[in-house]
Design a protein around this motif. Sequence first.
Motif, PDB file in Angstrom:
ATOM      1  N   ILE A 284      -1.638  -0.619  17.908  1.00 25.58           N
ATOM      2  CA  ILE A 284      -0.751   0.193  18.831  1.00 25.58           C
ATOM      3  C   ILE A 284       0.649  -0.531  18.557  1.00 25.58           C
ATOM      4  O   ILE A 284       1.413   0.399  19.048  1.00 25.58           O
ATOM      5  N   ALA A 285       0.900  -1.618  18.305  1.00 24.37           N
ATOM      6  CA  ALA A 285       2.012  -2.166  18.134  1.00 24.37           C
ATOM      7  C   ALA A 285       2.945  -1.565  17.134  1.00 24.37           C
ATOM      8  O   ALA A 285       3.958  -0.997  17.275  1.00 24.37           O
ATOM      9  N   SER A 292       7.529  -5.204   9.477  1.00 27.05           N
ATOM     10  CA  SER A 292       8.477  -5.290   8.459  1.00 27.05           C
ATOM     11  C   SER A 292       8.184  -4.200   7.360  1.00 27.05           C
ATOM     12  O   SER A 292       7.351  -3.592   7.241  1.00 27.05           O
ATOM     13  N   ALA A 293       8.982  -4.141   6.198  1.00 27.48           N
ATOM     14  CA  ALA A 293       9.070  -3.032   5.254  1.00 27.48           C
ATOM     15  C   ALA A 293       7.656  -3.176   4.442  1.00 27.48           C
ATOM     16  O   ALA A 293       7.400  -1.975   3.913  1.00 27.48           O
ATOM     17  N   ASP A 294       7.036  -4.308   4.410  1.00 27.40           N
ATOM     18  CA  ASP A 294       6.047  -4.351   3.392  1.00 27.40           C
ATOM     19  C   ASP A 294       4.461  -4.837   4.080  1.00 27.40           C
ATOM     20  O   ASP A 294       3.625  -5.192   3.296  1.00 27.40           O
ATOM     21  N   ARG A 295       4.430  -4.898   5.243  1.00 21.13           N
ATOM     22  CA  ARG A 295       3.408  -5.503   5.958  1.00 21.13           C
ATOM     23  C   ARG A 295       3.248  -4.929   7.428  1.00 21.13           C
ATOM     24  O   ARG A 295       3.826  -4.487   8.118  1.00 21.13           O
ATOM     25  N   ASP A 296       1.819  -4.715   7.338  1.00 19.88           N
ATOM     26  CA  ASP A 296       1.347  -3.919   8.680  1.00 19.88           C
ATOM     27  C   ASP A 296       0.484  -4.869   9.562  1.00 19.88           C
ATOM     28  O   ASP A 296       0.169  -4.715  10.517  1.00 19.88           O
ATOM     29  N   VAL A 297      -0.191  -5.793   9.151  1.00 20.74           N
ATOM     30  CA  VAL A 297      -1.103  -6.743   9.552  1.00 20.74           C
ATOM     31  C   VAL A 297      -0.469  -7.997   9.927  1.00 20.74           C
ATOM     32  O   VAL A 297       0.371  -8.889   8.968  1.00 20.74           O
ATOM     33  N   PHE A 298      -0.465  -8.482  11.120  1.00 21.53           N
ATOM     34  CA  PHE A 298       0.421  -9.469  11.828  1.00 21.53           C
ATOM     35  C   PHE A 298      -0.289  -9.990  12.872  1.00 21.53           C
ATOM     36  O   PHE A 298      -1.067  -9.346  13.599  1.00 21.53           O
ATOM     37  N   THR A 299       0.041 -11.313  13.255  1.00 22.17           N
ATOM     38  CA  THR A 299      -0.502 -11.980  14.499  1.00 22.17           C
ATOM     39  C   THR A 299       0.256 -11.709  15.677  1.00 22.17           C
ATOM     40  O   THR A 299       1.524 -11.370  15.527  1.00 22.17           O
ATOM     41  N   ARG A 300      -0.264 -12.010  16.838  1.00 18.74           N
ATOM     42  CA  ARG A 300       0.395 -11.828  18.044  1.00 18.74           C
ATOM     43  C   ARG A 300       1.732 -12.651  17.825  1.00 18.74           C
ATOM     44  O   ARG A 300       3.076 -12.531  18.528  1.00 18.74           O
ATOM     45  N   LEU A 321      -6.586   7.500  13.822  1.00 17.32           N
ATOM     46  CA  LEU A 321      -7.957   6.642  13.889  1.00 17.32           C
ATOM     47  C   LEU A 321      -8.154   5.876  12.962  1.00 17.32           C
ATOM     48  O   LEU A 321      -8.951   5.061  12.662  1.00 17.32           O
ATOM     49  N   GLU A 322      -8.113   6.866  11.517  1.00 15.73           N
ATOM     50  CA  GLU A 322      -8.624   6.254  10.351  1.00 15.73           C
ATOM     51  C   GLU A 322      -7.842   4.941  10.113  1.00 15.73           C
ATOM     52  O   GLU A 322      -8.433   3.985   9.405  1.00 15.73           O
ATOM     53  N   LYS A 323      -6.484   4.755  10.410  1.00 14.05           N
ATOM     54  CA  LYS A 323      -5.733   3.706  10.025  1.00 14.05           C
ATOM     55  C   LYS A 323      -6.226   2.782  11.069  1.00 14.05           C
ATOM     56  O   LYS A 323      -6.076   1.427  10.512  1.00 14.05           O
ATOM     57  N   LEU A 324      -6.755   2.962  12.101  1.00 13.73           N
ATOM     58  CA  LEU A 324      -7.101   1.913  13.267  1.00 13.73           C
ATOM     59  C   LEU A 324      -8.522   1.244  12.695  1.00 13.73           C
ATOM     60  O   LEU A 324      -8.414   0.219  12.684  1.00 13.73           O
TER      61      LEU A 324
END
Length: 525
Positions: A284-285, A292-300, A321-324
Amino acid sequence: MTAPRLRFAPSPTGPLHLGGARTAMYNWALARALGGKFILRIEDTDQQRSTDESLQIILEGLQWLGIDWDEGPAVGGEPRGEHGPYFQMQRLDLYREVIDQLVASGHAYLCYCTPERLAELREEQKARKSSFIGYDGHCRDLTPEERAAREAEGLVPNIRFRMPEDRVVKVHDLIRGEVEVNTKQLDDWVMMRPGGVPLYNFACVVDDIGMGITHVVRGEEHFLNGVKQQLLFEALGKEPPQYAHIPLILNQKGGKLSKRDPGVKSVLEYRDLGYPPEAVFNYIALLGWGFSADRDVFTRDEMVDAFKIASVGKAGAKFDLEKLHWMCGEYVRQWSVEQCVERARAWLEPAMPAGTMAQHGAWLRNIVACYQERVQLLSEFPDKVGWLFAKDVRLEFDAGAEKKFNKHKEHAAEWLRGYADVLEASDLPPSWPEDRSAADGAVLLPSQKDAPATAAPCDDPAAIEAKTRAFTEERGIKFGHFVHPVRAALTGTDRGPGLFDVVFLLGKATAVARLRAVADSVAAD
RNA sequence: GCCCCCUUCGUCUAGUGGCCUAGGAUUCAUGGUUCUCAUCCAUGCGACAGGGGUUCAAAUCCCCUAGGGGGUACCA
């Protein structure tokens, strides 16, 4: 410079939805990014709809997502913070005080219009397609005599804000930039109900002042409220906070997210469906903001370091939902096996005979390890591992297993029986519910090709594989063909961990019994 | 009705006048690894809403149109 203070101010009139969670998160992240405080304030002035149940659900939802507050309602212990109380219904005296001041200064006035008159007025305005729809200022300039007459009739007034007429208000929004709004669009809004309970815009301002709020991040449905509030700050001689109105989350069709949309649930429902909270948080963030331009997974922590409210987009984002789900899988795979076992525990426990988890920890660790990269939601675990605990010796095949099995049906009985004999003669681990901790303690699954040989007290998957290949070669069976009916017999499905991990996990007695049971049933056909 | 906001691959987004024959992620397709599935790796399909300007040069600036969202409560 004053210390940054931000707040999330839900009304406990329903569960916490994704949109609210994201608003809370952006406030939280900005507070953390600025090194300020994050405050939780409960706007419970709608007594008709506010419930304690909703409050608890909201609190739980925020905690589940890891959105913690520095000041606000208690969780377990004492209420936190020195700007309380944090429930508006406990702040009625404060509102009274401010309203008296505003009535005295002329910024607010008493209005005796009945709800009926207001409804008629609106109908009439709509009927003649008026460009303005709203309160007409009927009681704006009542004389003391007129007021006395209405009081004598027994009418109890509410209190309205006297909006400046025909004034262009300049609004600076952290996301929208400069926007000009003419007060002609706005009417004299109600600040306080007849009973002395404040309404949203009024209570909000009094509390934002009282709690020293410096930045307000909220949904764009509040944009015009921001203008009303800004004017009230002005009337009170106070500096308004900085506002940031974020776009709404949209459903697949691009419309407003509603409870009825598929896949859209309250935060706690996602928890109950087995979504990892980190993944929901992360996902949801991303709805309206990019890490960033090349990353979707990150920590708090990474989010807090990178978060800038100005880089939140102006356009609404659709919920996908699929991306979630993909994101959930990313997190599940990221965990250590031990962490994964901990997370899966609550889901696995009810699916297994009592005591299994406690007595077969090593075995369970291996089971979970085999499925860690095959799962997106924790709730998938019970179904996936069901074959290990099945009481039936002859498992029911699913469609895939049926299909693959039938391809080799003519040889199946012979292959299965032969293989059962091979396994019977091997030194396999014992079958659950016997104690197999020695085997599972020594062999960590999933087994990998280049893993070093184990010091297992029995055949490990590599040894099983060697014996299996020897068997197929001796019989002249194509290994790739052989595998399918065997997997079907052992697991009832055509998918899952490597076959030798399957045999290892099942143990000798169960594996042999299942192979023979299927062989028998084929022969009987 | 009136006011405000928005518009880049199906979806989430990068992009703030030349680095853009528009980048990443997801989805989908194909191939590789392999005993299946999954993972992983590689490849491919796929977008600047439309129309006018401004400029040597526009996804980026301006205008119009269309479409979408929000607001217009004694809800928040």
